[in-house]
Design an enzyme around this catalytic site. Structure first.
Site, mmCIF file in Angstrom:
data_model
loop_
_atom_site.group_PDB
_atom_site.id
_atom_site.type_symbol
_atom_site.label_atom_id
_atom_site.label_comp_id
_atom_site.label_asym_id
_atom_site.label_seq_id
_atom_site.Cartn_x
_atom_site.Cartn_y
_atom_site.Cartn_z
ATOM 1 N N SER A 33 0.848 -1.194 0.000
ATOM 2 C CA SER A 33 0.000 0.000 0.000
ATOM 3 C C SER A 33 0.879 1.238 0.000
ATOM 4 O O SER A 33 2.056 1.171 -0.361
ATOM 5 C CB SER A 33 -0.947 -0.029 1.203
ATOM 6 O OG SER A 33 -1.938 0.968 1.079
ATOM 7 N N ASN A 34 0.341 2.379 0.380
ATOM 8 C CA ASN A 34 1.110 3.633 0.418
ATOM 9 C C ASN A 34 0.564 4.521 1.533
ATOM 10 O O ASN A 34 -0.388 4.150 2.218
ATOM 11 C CB ASN A 34 1.042 4.327 -0.951
ATOM 12 C CG ASN A 34 -0.381 4.627 -1.355
ATOM 13 O OD1 ASN A 34 -1.057 5.454 -0.755
ATOM 14 N ND2 ASN A 34 -0.880 3.915 -2.367
#
Ligand code: CTP
Ligand code: CA
Length: 226
Positions: A33-34
């Site tokens: 993810s980020n």
């Protein structure tokens, strides 16, 4: 607090907005993810609602309250976000891609927790590209809403943003320098440049809620002004 009510520039318009990160599963306990917080997308949804629009917010995993009066669709990964976005886009006049969609996902999702095994001190992960959600919608021949994207950049911000505007066939792109303090991910403030085929407008650093009202006014004028 605003002293004046926002202009009802989106009355009768249907708006769909993606927001937040996506999560791409690797195994039952891990994902890619980020750091996207979703704040800018949620602020835009609230601003569009204040401007009179019927708003659908397609949200990745974030810890934010749904803005009042906004219809929210929760998704986890990029393919789910694309499906929800395409469905909302079929019915909307304006689509804004504010999500930080994971560019790649693991080729395979392991059914059991991946073990670190013996031997090697290095490992690698096979990834496959996710579909580009905003480009798919902007590239439509039919039922194509006015389509706006974001460009999160750390260098050559306008150049990269103009390239994305063209490549994805967007109507407008909101260029975001995420390398400067108070200019990006996870912050309550942001500064952006709105770029279209016919010029650019810089909006200096301000609270995301205020910036969202300014952006919605600019977008509404470009999309729907007669
Ligand atoms: N976007 C999308 N689907 C993807 C990747 C990006 O809809 N799979 C959208 C984002 O929501 C944003 C725009 O495309 O509106 C630009 O995202 P960005 O990450 O800046 O651009 P990319 O095309 O992914 O290029 P790169 O990450 O290589 O800079
Ligand atoms: Ca990307």
């Amino acid at each position: 607090e605003r002293l004046l009510a926002p202009a009802q520039s989106l009355t009768g318009r249907r708006v769909a907005i993606t927001a937040g990160p996506t999560r791409e599963a690797l195994d039952p306990v891990r994902f890619l993810s980020n750091h996207s917080s979703g704040k800018m997308g949620f602020a835009l949804a609230a601003a569009a609602q204040r401007a009179g629009a019927d708003v659908t917010l397609i949200a990745g995993p974030v810890s934010l309250a749904t803005p009042p009066g906004v219809k929210r669709v929760d998704v986890i990964d990029a393919r789910q976000m694309k499906e929800a976005a395409e469905r909302a886009a079929d019915l909307c006049d304006l689509f804004i891609g504010a999500a930080a969609v994971a560019d790649f996902r693991p080729v395979e999702v392991a059914q059991q927790k991946i073990k670190k095994r013996g031997g090697s001190d290095t490992d690698s992960l096979a990834l496959v590209k996710n579909p580009d959600i905003v480009a798919g919608i902007a590239g439509r021949r039919e039922r194509r809403p006015f389509t706006v994207g974001f460009a999160a950049e750390t260098e050559k911000v306008e150049e990269h943003a103009r390239d994305k505007l063209k490549r994805k066939k967007l109507d407008l792109i909101i260029a975001n320098d995420v390398s400067v303090p108070g200019g990006g991910f996870n912050s309550d403030r942001n500064a952006v440049t709105v770029i279209g085929a016919d010029g650019a407008t810089h909006l200096p650093s301000t609270l995301k809620s205020e910036l969202a009202d300014q952006l919605i006014e600019i977008i509404a004028a470009r999309a729907f002004a007669r």
